[in-house]
Scaffold this motif. Structure first.
Motif, short mmCIF file in Angstrom:
data_model
loop_
_atom_site.label_atom_id
_atom_site.label_comp_id
_atom_site.label_asym_id
_atom_site.label_seq_id
_atom_site.Cartn_x
_atom_site.Cartn_y
_atom_site.Cartn_z
N ASN A 240 -8.87 8.83 -2.25
CA ASN A 240 -9.62 7.65 -2.65
C ASN A 240 -8.78 6.38 -2.47
OD1 ASN A 240 -11.94 9.02 -3.29
ND2 ASN A 240 -11.46 9.22 -5.46
N TYR A 241 -7.50 6.48 -2.75
CA TYR A 241 -6.59 5.35 -2.58
C TYR A 241 -6.55 4.93 -1.11
CZ TYR A 241 -2.15 2.76 -2.75
OH TYR A 241 -1.16 1.80 -2.65
N THR B 79 -7.32 0.35 -12.04
CA THR B 79 -8.02 -0.24 -10.90
C THR B 79 -7.71 -1.72 -10.78
OG1 THR B 79 -9.84 1.35 -11.07
CG2 THR B 79 -10.29 -0.71 -9.92
N CYS C 225 -9.55 6.27 -10.93
CA CYS C 225 -8.66 5.51 -11.82
C CYS C 225 -9.49 4.91 -12.96
CB CYS C 225 -7.95 4.38 -11.07
SG CYS C 225 -7.00 4.92 -9.64
N TYR D 232 -4.17 -2.20 -9.53
CA TYR D 232 -4.09 -1.92 -8.09
C TYR D 232 -4.62 -3.10 -7.28
CZ TYR D 232 -2.56 2.97 -7.93
OH TYR D 232 -1.82 4.12 -7.98
N TYR E 69 0.83 -1.21 0.00
CA TYR E 69 0.00 0.00 0.00
C TYR E 69 0.87 1.26 0.00
CZ TYR E 69 -2.46 3.76 2.50
OH TYR E 69 -2.95 4.97 2.91
N LEU F 116 -11.81 2.75 -6.00
CA LEU F 116 -10.65 3.12 -6.83
C LEU F 116 -11.08 3.63 -8.20
CD1 LEU F 116 -8.21 0.17 -6.01
CD2 LEU F 116 -7.95 2.56 -5.33
N ALA G 153 -9.91 3.38 -0.05
CA ALA G 153 -10.05 1.99 -0.52
C ALA G 153 -9.28 1.03 0.37
CB ALA G 153 -9.57 1.89 -1.97
N ARG H 48 -13.87 -2.23 -2.99
CA ARG H 48 -12.61 -1.50 -3.14
C ARG H 48 -12.40 -1.10 -4.60
NH1 ARG H 48 -6.66 -2.99 -0.61
NH2 ARG H 48 -5.66 -1.04 -1.22
#
Length: 234
Positions: free
Chosen positions: A144-145, A212, A207, A215, A133, A203, A148, A199
């Motif tokens: 937002n990251y 997404t 994104c 990630y 992370y 994202l 999530a 999640r």
């Protein structure tokens, strides 16, 4: 000559219980029992925080904006993090008691050492997730990251609530450990898939679809594979 027909025989059966019987009667070790008492005490101390965050939990299941509502409140977010931390000990105890993560290498360990090994693996998994992370953190649109990632705390609480209720009901019904283990694994899988979906939704607000997906692969699927594959192979 009369004594020969009455010679003492040899015991052909093993004088130790089979491994399966040992596992079934293993229960909780002394250290595990103490941890149960500690976890109950910690939960009682965090009960106010749990009640404070409880109304926000269901909202996270039904809509992605539930995470935003939770994170926008500093107090609720802090209480959520506290409750998730308190649930770490019961999670380790459930994994240990019902062998949710079980590899052959653990069979040679004493109950207390196996509990320590389970705790080590679980905490190592959390550490890998945190390091990934931090490593993959974007330079822009960090909120937002982060939201999530922290949604994992919320779904962990939901999973533990469901798991503890399941264990309680199964204990009352006297269901075998294997049945309880199967139910817990199914609940974990379903909750994990729901968490991945939620999640991904969070994202996707900042994104594109490909980013997404990448990630999710790097932040979730990779550490989960590192945890599950050894359990299957070993």
């Amino acid at each position: 000559m009369l004594e020969e027909p009455f010679r003492s025989g040899r015991l052909l059966l093993p004088d130790t219980p089979p491994q399966a019987v040992e596992a079934a009667g293993e229960g909780l070790s002394l250290v595990a029992s103490l941890l149960v008492a500690v976890s109950v005490l910690l939960f009682l101390l965090a009960l106010r925080s749990f009640l404070n965050v409880l109304p926000y939990l269901a909202d996270n299941i039904f809509r992605a904006r539930g995470s935003a509502a939770l994170e926008n409140s500093v107090r609720v977010s802090r209480d959520r993090n506290l409750v998730a931390t308190v649930f770490l000990v019961p999670a380790i105890l459930l994994i240990f008691r019902y062998r949710l993560f079980d590899i052959a290498l653990f069979d040679a360990l004493s109950p207390d050492m196996r509990l320590l090994a389970v705790a080590g693996v679980f905490l190592a998994y959390l550490l890998v997730r945190f390091l990934l992370y931090r490593w993959l953190r974007p330079r822009r649109r960090y909120d937002n990251y982060q939201m999530a990632y922290r949604a994992g705390y919320t779904f962990f609480i939901l999973l533990m609530m469901l798991a503890l209720v399941t264990v309680g009901v199964c204990y009352v019904l006297r269901l075998p450990d294997l049945t309880v283990k199967t139910l817990l694994l199914v609940e974990t899988g379903v909750m994990y898939l729901l968490y991945l979906f939620r999640r991904g939704q969070i994202l996707s607000t900042s994104c594109n679809t490909l980013t997404t997906f990448l990630y999710l692969c790097g932040l979730e699927l990779l550490p989960t594979a590192l945890l599950v594959v050894p359990a299957v192979i070993l």
